[in-house]
Write an enzyme that holds these catalytic residues in place. Sequence first.
Site, PDB file in Angstrom:
ATOM      1  N   ARG A  52     -41.293  72.300   7.642  1.00 60.06           N
ATOM      2  CA  ARG A  52     -40.887  73.535   8.021  1.00 60.06           C
ATOM      3  C   ARG A  52     -41.882  74.762   7.912  1.00 60.06           C
ATOM      4  O   ARG A  52     -41.927  75.517   8.897  1.00 60.06           O
ATOM      5  CB  ARG A  52     -39.256  73.855   7.797  1.00 60.06           C
ATOM      6  CG  ARG A  52     -38.343  72.917   8.398  1.00 60.06           C
ATOM      7  CD  ARG A  52     -36.926  72.990   8.099  1.00 60.06           C
ATOM      8  NE  ARG A  52     -36.632  72.809   6.567  1.00 60.06           N
ATOM      9  CZ  ARG A  52     -36.418  71.621   6.301  1.00 60.06           C
ATOM     10  NH1 ARG A  52     -36.537  70.625   6.964  1.00 60.06           N
ATOM     11  NH2 ARG A  52     -36.355  71.363   4.662  1.00 60.06           N
ATOM     12  N   GLU A  70     -34.289  69.963  -6.798  1.00 58.24           N
ATOM     13  CA  GLU A  70     -32.997  69.920  -7.416  1.00 58.24           C
ATOM     14  C   GLU A  70     -32.205  68.424  -7.297  1.00 58.24           C
ATOM     15  O   GLU A  70     -31.370  68.213  -8.261  1.00 58.24           O
ATOM     16  CB  GLU A  70     -32.075  70.582  -6.356  1.00 58.24           C
ATOM     17  CG  GLU A  70     -32.358  72.006  -6.428  1.00 58.24           C
ATOM     18  CD  GLU A  70     -33.115  72.330  -4.890  1.00 58.24           C
ATOM     19  OE1 GLU A  70     -32.703  73.329  -4.169  1.00 58.24           O
ATOM     20  OE2 GLU A  70     -33.898  71.478  -4.521  1.00 58.24           O
TER      21      GLU A  70
END
Length: 185
Positions: free
Chosen positions: A73, A111
């Site tokens: 992105r 994460e």
Amino acid sequence: MQTWKCGKKYKMTKWTDYIRTVPDYPIAGINFYDLNSLFAGPVYRKAMKELKIKTECRFKKREPTYIIGIESRGFVLGGVLAYAMKLPFIMVRKAGSKYPGVLLEESYTLEYGKATLTLQTGLLGHTDRCIIVDDLIATGGSIMATKRLIEQTGASVLGASTVIDLENVRQEPLHLDIAYLERIK
């Protein structure tokens, strides 16, 4: 009305209202901000215009020479910013992508796992000043890995530009100048 540091007036937009949030994706406890819904929606042009203004306000006086987009992105956002700011665009890709030539690699922790990014050698040099672009900054792993890749070339990093800055998920500050549309604390 709000006023930006560089004096431009704007009406505050809550950009996360236009971004679909997918709970527990890709793993439990992680919220995935799907910017495809922003890209495909009616406010995409407005968002890109505002991101360009905020990025220019923050970095233009330091004379950036490149926009660096992180796969994937960051390619969408970085390409738009590079075109709008009349700067060349360089892609930082995920390891395993088909990319010719000698590559620099840098690994980082997400994460929910680990990843590696790559940058072609010979594109940047010691006089270059770069702005890193990605859709969002969470822990800062990919942004900081990209910063280290750029610095391996001798170039410097002015900072980053992003739609969403998820400051609330970071354990420590990034010590990086960030232009953003929305910050979640």
